[in-house]
Design a protein around this motif. Structure first.
Motif, short mmCIF file in Angstrom:
data_model
loop_
_atom_site.label_atom_id
_atom_site.label_comp_id
_atom_site.label_asym_id
_atom_site.label_seq_id
_atom_site.Cartn_x
_atom_site.Cartn_y
_atom_site.Cartn_z
N PHE A 1 52.84 43.67 39.36
CA PHE A 1 52.03 42.44 39.38
C PHE A 1 52.33 41.52 40.56
N MET B 1 45.81 40.33 31.56
CA MET B 1 46.64 41.42 32.07
C MET B 1 48.00 40.88 32.52
N LYS B 2 47.98 39.76 33.22
CA LYS B 2 49.23 39.16 33.70
C LYS B 2 50.10 38.70 32.54
N THR C 1 45.42 45.54 38.75
CA THR C 1 45.46 44.08 38.83
C THR C 1 46.46 43.63 39.89
N VAL D 1 39.49 44.11 40.54
CA VAL D 1 39.58 44.36 39.09
C VAL D 1 38.79 43.31 38.32
N ARG D 2 38.85 42.06 38.77
CA ARG D 2 38.09 41.00 38.13
C ARG D 2 36.58 41.27 38.26
N THR E 1 41.90 39.45 34.24
CA THR E 1 43.18 39.58 34.94
C THR E 1 44.23 38.62 34.39
N GLU F 1 43.55 42.19 42.67
CA GLU F 1 43.10 41.37 41.54
C GLU F 1 41.61 41.06 41.62
#
Length: 288
Positions: free
Chosen positions: A28, A178-179, A161, A168-169, A175, A165
């Motif tokens: 990440f 996900m984080k 992600t 993916v968004r 996202t 990012e």
């Protein structure tokens, strides 16, 4: 022989910490300082529950849940309040000091002669060998679970992600969630290291997590250096190298003490060692 056994025990105990740092920093790209607090949280929860004679099958999930909550809080502060991830981790870590002290009830809690993970099975007579066998099985199960998860669609979305990012968004993935989930996983794994170390060393201490992030970071940097040199792309092999990095890092620290270096200088040696393994790839043009 006992020296090498102790090094292996320490290395495997810190495997969860290394995996947690690997997820937060390498997947990440988030420098998560919550680690110092969640590691101690795992240790003090374990110690408090062992003293109150809670069963092992209850202690483990509570430790995982506690660590996950700590990580999720950092994720929520970072994503929902738009606070820098480093500052969010520092805030949660600072708050956790009071939480940990409240749970522990005092600064140090001895756990000698209390039943725990390493006394569940008596496979061999030697205590350290028996602990190592149990620990290897425990860590291999964790490694398998993480590796399997990272290979699923959810795990691929997590890795994506960290890599891109915005892309993916654009594909419809939340996202922020996900984080939050990733940081929860990372700190749950870190708490597991606290759970293992406390039982292995026989006491829980409120200051046990101070600077612990450098151990996880050093382990991951060692692994990442090898991954880059060997051009490793396999998730499974990457996790094995992260585990190996934790063992190598502990071996270096143990060797440092074994040759007579003053224990008061151990933190200095740790910082210098991490600086060296970070600096060498950069000086040779092969950045991590």
């Amino acid at each position: 022989m006992e020296f090498y056994l102790t090094v292996l025990l320490q290395g495997f105990c810190f495997a969860g910490l290394a995996f947690g740092i690997y997820i937060s920093m390498k997947i990440f790209n988030i420098p998560d300082i919550t680690t110092d607090g969640s590691y101690t949280l795992g240790g003090v929860v374990t110690g408090a529950m062992m003293v109150h004679h809670q069963p092992g099958y209850l202690i483990l999930p509570v430790v995982i849940f506690a660590g996950a909550i700590a990580g999720a809080l950092t994720g929520l502060i970072h994503t929902k309040l738009k606070i820098n991830a480093l500052l969010a981790g520092i805030l949660v870590m600072t708050a956790l000091y009071s939480v940990n002290l409240t749970i522990l009830g005092r600064s140090n809690l001895p756990l000698l002669n209390l039943p725990g993970l390493f006394t569940m099975l008596n496979i061999v007579k030697d205590v350290n060998q028996n602990s190592l066998i149990i620990l290897i099985g425990f860590v291999l199960i964790i490694t398998f679970i993480i590796g399997y998860l990272l290979k699923t669609d959810f795990g691929i979305a997590m890795r994506a992600t960290g890599n891109s990012e915005a892309m993916v968004r654009a594909l419809g993935v939340n996202t922020d969630n996900m984080k939050i989930t990733g940081l929860a996983m990372a700190n749950a794994l870190t708490a597991l290291s606290g759970y293992l170390v406390v039982q292995q060393q026989g006491f829980a201490d409120i200051s046990m997590g101070i600077g612990i992030v450098i151990i996880g970071l050093g382990s991951v940097i060692i692994a990442e250096t090898i991954i880059n040199w060997l051009q490793v792309t396999s998730v499974w092999l990457s996790l094995i190298l992260v585990l190996s990095g934790a063992i190598i890092f502990q071996s270096v620290l143990a060797f440092t003490l074994n040759i007579g270096v003053d224990p008061n200088l151990l933190k200095l040696v740790t910082a210098l060692f991490v600086l060296i393994i970070v600096g060498i790839p950069r000086l040779t043009g092969r950045q991590i």
